[in-house]
Write an enzyme that holds these catalytic residues in place. Structure first.
Site, PDB file in Angstrom:
ATOM      1  N   ASN A   1       0.637   0.920 -35.661  1.00 20.06           N
ATOM      2  CA  ASN A   1       1.610   0.191 -34.842  1.00 20.06           C
ATOM      3  C   ASN A   1       2.888  -0.175 -35.600  1.00 20.06           C
ATOM      4  O   ASN A   1       3.930  -0.349 -34.979  1.00 20.06           O
ATOM      5  CB  ASN A   1       0.928  -1.087 -34.315  1.00 20.06           C
TER       6      ASN A   1
ATOM      7  N   SER B   1       6.747   5.349 -28.226  1.00 23.18           N
ATOM      8  CA  SER B   1       7.717   4.619 -27.397  1.00 23.18           C
ATOM      9  C   SER B   1       8.143   5.491 -26.222  1.00 23.18           C
ATOM     10  O   SER B   1       8.303   6.707 -26.357  1.00 23.18           O
ATOM     11  CB  SER B   1       8.951   4.267 -28.222  1.00 23.18           C
TER      12      SER B   1
ATOM     13  N   TYR C   1      15.026   7.038 -34.487  1.00 21.44           N
ATOM     14  CA  TYR C   1      13.849   6.350 -33.943  1.00 21.44           C
ATOM     15  C   TYR C   1      13.065   7.281 -33.014  1.00 21.44           C
ATOM     16  O   TYR C   1      11.842   7.427 -33.129  1.00 21.44           O
ATOM     17  CB  TYR C   1      14.304   5.108 -33.177  1.00 21.44           C
TER      18      TYR C   1
ATOM     19  N   ALA D   1      13.188  10.509 -32.824  1.00 14.38           N
ATOM     20  CA  ALA D   1      12.584  11.620 -33.582  1.00 14.38           C
ATOM     21  C   ALA D   1      11.248  11.170 -34.178  1.00 14.38           C
ATOM     22  O   ALA D   1      10.242  11.895 -34.134  1.00 14.38           O
ATOM     23  CB  ALA D   1      13.533  12.081 -34.685  1.00 14.38           C
ATOM     24  N   SER D   2      11.214   9.941 -34.707  1.00 12.86           N
ATOM     25  CA  SER D   2       9.962   9.452 -35.309  1.00 12.86           C
ATOM     26  C   SER D   2       8.893   9.244 -34.244  1.00 12.86           C
ATOM     27  O   SER D   2       7.725   9.572 -34.458  1.00 12.86           O
ATOM     28  CB  SER D   2      10.209   8.155 -36.098  1.00 12.86           C
ATOM     29  N   LYS D   3       9.294   8.723 -33.083  1.00 11.46           N
ATOM     30  CA  LYS D   3       8.310   8.432 -32.034  1.00 11.46           C
ATOM     31  C   LYS D   3       7.795   9.712 -31.363  1.00 11.46           C
ATOM     32  O   LYS D   3       6.644   9.793 -30.953  1.00 11.46           O
ATOM     33  CB  LYS D   3       8.912   7.473 -31.001  1.00 11.46           C
TER      34      LYS D   3
HETATM   35  N1  LIG Z   1       8.971  -4.071 -28.473  1.00 11.64           N
HETATM   36  C1  LIG Z   1       9.238  -3.010 -27.746  1.00 11.64           C
HETATM   37  O1  LIG Z   1       9.940  -3.091 -26.730  1.00 11.64           O
HETATM   38  C2  LIG Z   1       8.674  -1.657 -28.128  1.00 11.64           C
HETATM   39  C3  LIG Z   1       8.850  -0.584 -27.235  1.00 11.64           C
HETATM   40  C4  LIG Z   1       8.344   0.655 -27.563  1.00 11.64           C
HETATM   41  C5  LIG Z   1       7.660   0.836 -28.764  1.00 11.64           C
HETATM   42  N2  LIG Z   1       7.512  -0.218 -29.616  1.00 11.64           N
HETATM   43  C6  LIG Z   1       6.801   0.038 -30.870  1.00 11.64           C
HETATM   44  O2  LIG Z   1       5.751  -0.881 -31.020  1.00 11.64           O
HETATM   45  C7  LIG Z   1       5.545  -1.166 -32.399  1.00 11.64           C
HETATM   46  C8  LIG Z   1       5.599  -2.668 -32.602  1.00 11.64           C
HETATM   47  O3  LIG Z   1       6.839  -3.139 -32.137  1.00 11.64           O
HETATM   48  P1  LIG Z   1       7.153  -4.695 -31.964  1.00 11.64           P
HETATM   49  O4  LIG Z   1       8.189  -4.805 -30.919  1.00 11.64           O
HETATM   50  O5  LIG Z   1       5.905  -5.461 -31.852  1.00 11.64           O
HETATM   51  O6  LIG Z   1       7.866  -4.968 -33.373  1.00 11.64           O
HETATM   52  P2  LIG Z   1       8.005  -6.331 -34.207  1.00 11.64           P
HETATM   53  O7  LIG Z   1       9.239  -6.186 -35.018  1.00 11.64           O
HETATM   54  O8  LIG Z   1       7.835  -7.508 -33.328  1.00 11.64           O
HETATM   55  O9  LIG Z   1       6.725  -6.262 -35.173  1.00 11.64           O
HETATM   56  C9  LIG Z   1       6.558  -5.185 -36.041  1.00 11.64           C
HETATM   57  C10 LIG Z   1       5.731  -5.613 -37.235  1.00 11.64           C
HETATM   58  O10 LIG Z   1       5.632  -4.487 -38.103  1.00 11.64           O
HETATM   59  C11 LIG Z   1       5.818  -4.935 -39.426  1.00 11.64           C
HETATM   60  N3  LIG Z   1       6.277  -3.855 -40.290  1.00 11.64           N
HETATM   61  C12 LIG Z   1       7.492  -3.278 -40.338  1.00 11.64           C
HETATM   62  N4  LIG Z   1       7.508  -2.320 -41.279  1.00 11.64           N
HETATM   63  C13 LIG Z   1       6.272  -2.293 -41.840  1.00 11.64           C
HETATM   64  C14 LIG Z   1       5.677  -1.522 -42.870  1.00 11.64           C
HETATM   65  N5  LIG Z   1       6.365  -0.593 -43.542  1.00 11.64           N
HETATM   66  N6  LIG Z   1       4.386  -1.747 -43.166  1.00 11.64           N
HETATM   67  C15 LIG Z   1       3.667  -2.698 -42.517  1.00 11.64           C
HETATM   68  N7  LIG Z   1       4.180  -3.460 -41.541  1.00 11.64           N
HETATM   69  C16 LIG Z   1       5.479  -3.261 -41.208  1.00 11.64           C
HETATM   70  C17 LIG Z   1       6.835  -6.066 -39.314  1.00 11.64           C
HETATM   71  O11 LIG Z   1       6.791  -6.910 -40.451  1.00 11.64           O
HETATM   72  C18 LIG Z   1       6.383  -6.753 -38.030  1.00 11.64           C
HETATM   73  O12 LIG Z   1       5.460  -7.775 -38.294  1.00 11.64           O
HETATM   74  C19 LIG Z   1       6.648  -0.408 -33.156  1.00 11.64           C
HETATM   75  O13 LIG Z   1       6.121   0.794 -33.655  1.00 11.64           O
HETATM   76  C20 LIG Z   1       7.687  -0.147 -32.086  1.00 11.64           C
HETATM   77  O14 LIG Z   1       8.459   0.976 -32.340  1.00 11.64           O
HETATM   78  C21 LIG Z   1       8.009  -1.461 -29.327  1.00 11.64           C
END
Ligand SMILES: NC(=O)c1ccc[n+]([C@@H]2O[C@H](COP(=O)([O-])OP(=O)(O)OC[C@H]3O[C@@H](n4cnc5c(N)ncnc54)[C@H](O)[C@@H]3O)[C@@H](O)[C@H]2O)c1
Length: 251
Positions: free
Chosen positions: A92, A144, A157, A159-161
């Site tokens: 995640n 995502s 982003y 590209a990674s997803k």
């Molecule tokens: N929030 C959204 O709208 C959304 C939408 C689509 C996808 N996502 C994906 O869901 C996932 C979580 O997103 P979120 O919104 O909860 O993000 P967030 O920023 O609230 O939380 C992400 C967590 O990941 C941790 N983190 C970052 N880099 C790290 C690393 N190298 N190693 C370990 N931990 C690390 C951060 O410290 C943070 O606690 C992500 O992959 C994001 O791309 C989020």
């Protein structure tokens, strides 16, 4: 229905200190899992683990950068020595800063791919041999819905997803004969504490307007689908990407 759904299952969740990862860690613990919460934010991660344990759940926090094998390994080793198995891995951890392509630096591109995609390789590479040996396991990658929408200023982003979805499909075919399931979730715009760093109120309103569902998506909406994909209830589902986007993209 079997309750709790993850009784005594061992689950590793990356990026568990905030947002979606935190909701997954909390829900998994409520459902009986022994949770390994990994994050780079030690303070928030420790607080989460303490909080989960105070509520009667099982959670150990490990300060780990999901990109770096040597920082993730102690959590995997601990799980194997204490419980002898890992039942679920939730990839995640991720970041989503925006940057127009013309302004993007090599460093920004590399950092995005490292944190969002290489971390998936690193964590899966450490965990999957144990799953193969035990002939069971569930891996859920958090991608995502932007991959299906193709939004601007997110080429690194997206590209990674997209890479996560491709990785999911290939690994799913390789691992299914070993009893290991690999699936993916594509969340839409989810209401997290950190979203204010990247999105304005107008942009958030536009996201909701594009959904069929007229409300903000919550981290718990994603966590529940992740729970399903980590439990035996999804045993017929392999290599799939499930949108949790309130009906923004229908495929
Ligand atoms: N929030 C959204 O709208 C959304 C939408 C689509 C996808 N996502 C994906 O869901 C996932 C979580 O997103 P979120 O919104 O909860 O993000 P967030 O920023 O609230 O939380 C992400 C967590 O990941 C941790 N983190 C970052 N880099 C790290 C690393 N190298 N190693 C370990 N931990 C690390 C951060 O410290 C943070 O606690 C992500 O992959 C994001 O791309 C989020």
């Amino acid at each position: 229905m079997n309750h709790p759904l993850l009784k005594d299952k061992v689950a590793v969740v990356t990026g568990a200190a905030a947002g979606i990862g935190e909701a997954i860690a909390r829900l998994f613990a409520e459902e009986g899992a022994r949770v390994y919460a990994l994050d780079i934010h030690t303070e928030a991660g420790e607080a989460l683990a303490t909080n989960i344990r105070a509520a009667g759940g099982s959670c150990a926090f490990f300060a780990a950068d999901a990109r770096r094998k040597e920082t993730v390994e102690p959590a995997v080793d601990d799980a194997m020595s204490r419980f002898g198995r890992i039942d679920a891995l939730i990839n995640n951890a991720g970041i989503y800063p925006r940057r127009p392509f013309l302004e993007m630096t090599d460093e920004e591109w590399d950092e995005m791919l490292d944190i969002n995609l290489k971390s998936v390789y690193v964590c899966t590479k450490l965990v999957v041999p144990h799953m193969v040996k035990q002939r069971s396991g569930k891996i859920v990658n958090i991608s995502s819905v932007t991959f299906f929408k193709g939004l601007p200023n997110l080429s690194h982003y997206i590209a990674s997803k997209g890479g996560m979805i491709g990785f999911t499909r290939s690994l799913a075919r390789e691992m299914a004969p070993h009893g290991v399931y690999v699936n993916c979730i594509a969340p839409g715009g989810v209401q997290t504490e950190n979203e204010g760093r990247v999105a304005t109120q107008e942009e958030i309103a536009r996201i909701v307007a594009q959904q069929a569902l007229p409300r903000r998506l919550k981290p718990l909406d994603v966590a529940r689908v992740c729970l399903f994909l980590s439990s035996e209830w999804s045993d017929g589902i392999i290599g799939q990407t499930i949108n949790v986007d309130g009906g923004a993209v229908m495929k």
